[in-house]
Design an enzyme around this catalytic site. Sequence first.
Site, PDB file in Angstrom:
ATOM      1  N   PRO A  82       0.797  -1.234   0.000  1.00  0.00           N
ATOM      2  CA  PRO A  82       0.000   0.000   0.000  1.00  0.00           C
ATOM      3  C   PRO A  82       0.826   1.278   0.000  1.00  0.00           C
ATOM      4  CG  PRO A  82      -0.099  -1.086   2.138  1.00  0.00           C
ATOM      5  CD  PRO A  82       0.551  -2.039   1.202  1.00  0.00           C
TER       6      PRO A  82
ATOM      7  N   SER B 212       4.099   1.604  -1.363  1.00  0.00           N
ATOM      8  CA  SER B 212       5.275   1.434  -2.203  1.00  0.00           C
ATOM      9  C   SER B 212       5.653   2.751  -2.867  1.00  0.00           C
ATOM     10  CB  SER B 212       5.012   0.360  -3.260  1.00  0.00           C
ATOM     11  OG  SER B 212       3.918   0.737  -4.083  1.00  0.00           O
TER      12      SER B 212
ATOM     13  N   GLU C 250       3.392  -0.387   5.934  1.00  0.00           N
ATOM     14  CA  GLU C 250       3.041   0.248   7.209  1.00  0.00           C
ATOM     15  C   GLU C 250       3.002   1.772   7.123  1.00  0.00           C
ATOM     16  OE1 GLU C 250       4.428   0.299  11.919  1.00  0.00           O
ATOM     17  OE2 GLU C 250       5.464  -0.981  10.479  1.00  0.00           O
TER      18      GLU C 250
ATOM     19  N   LYS D  85       2.390  -4.676  14.374  1.00  0.00           N
ATOM     20  CA  LYS D  85       3.116  -5.565  15.281  1.00  0.00           C
ATOM     21  C   LYS D  85       2.386  -6.892  15.263  1.00  0.00           C
ATOM     22  CE  LYS D  85       6.774  -3.791  16.538  1.00  0.00           C
ATOM     23  NZ  LYS D  85       7.927  -4.457  15.900  1.00  0.00           N
TER      24      LYS D  85
END
Length: 362
Positions: free
Chosen positions: A148, A150, A172, A188
């Site tokens: 998402p 990149s 992330e 996490k």
Amino acid sequence: MPADPLRRASGTARFAGISAVGAVECIDLRTESHRLDGGGFWAVVGDFEGRVRAWRFAEVERDPESVPVDRPGSARAWTGPPASTWASSLGSCAYQAAVTEIRRAIRSGDVYQVNLCRVLQAPLAALDGREPDPEALTSVLARGNPAPYSGLVHVPGGRHLPPVWVVTASPELFLRVEGGLIASGPIKGTASTPAGLTDKDRAENIMIVDLVRNDLQQVCVPGTVEVVGLLEVEQHPGLVHLVSTVQGRLVSAMPPWGRILDATYPPASVSGAPKRAAVTAIERLEPVPRGPYCGAVGWIDADSGRAEIAVGIRTFWWTAEDGGLLRFGTGAGITWGSDPAAEWAETELKADRLIGLASAPG
């Protein structure tokens, strides 16, 4: 219309929905955030160790439907280093020994969680004076490991601006700023399937969510910071993650970029808790700097007060030193419930797919 070749040669940045060429200046966001008051589009790359730089680009095209990859039929070929040439800054025994030392520090009450990482590197020389093509690697990753957040930021060396060569397939979100709101999406918990996620993963995620809440409260209106998503399972190529989302309303209409970085950097999910104690442990146990890995990669639109910046994981970076080196980082969050061998295996899980995509057979 295609960008002028000279503009492209002076720098390129690509993210989902955004393509920019022609880098014209570079600033240190930690000390010169006031320079954003003049507006413009800025590509951001931060090193985990603290330096966060931004390059302003002269020409920007926005297409909400686009992804940072050339069309498959026109993508340039990527030739990476042979798979056998990658070396790790920490081997299995050294990494597991460091996990044991962190658990000892946790038992003593010095820290609760530490993200322990290692850096892989392989020689990759410039050819005929040309740096490796980051757009070609971006294309390979977009096809083999879509993510998402990149993107790439490339300013070649030998010009009037500090160079940078970073390609990311980050899953992330570090920071999103839009409409007066700021959000962060810490990851996490990693496994090959949802069934592999453990109580240790969930406890670790909640621990980091609390740290992110504390970070954002320093720049948000009191009472507005909330967890809007908790322990959500996200599917990614070859693995799954536990992701939570924390959001708050900023104290000012125009984002206080310097204060935001002071409050949140380095990202909580890749440092640990308490953050200062975790960073001290990282400095003691990791033999080489992380650089852009676990730092930040993304963009700021200073005209609209918007930003989308990823945590610099699943990220490659290249430097010209020692004839040319390509690097990639991988790590795992260590808690009292960690098993050293399992944490080493998690670092391998996170690295194997992307190292395979970036490598030539050999």
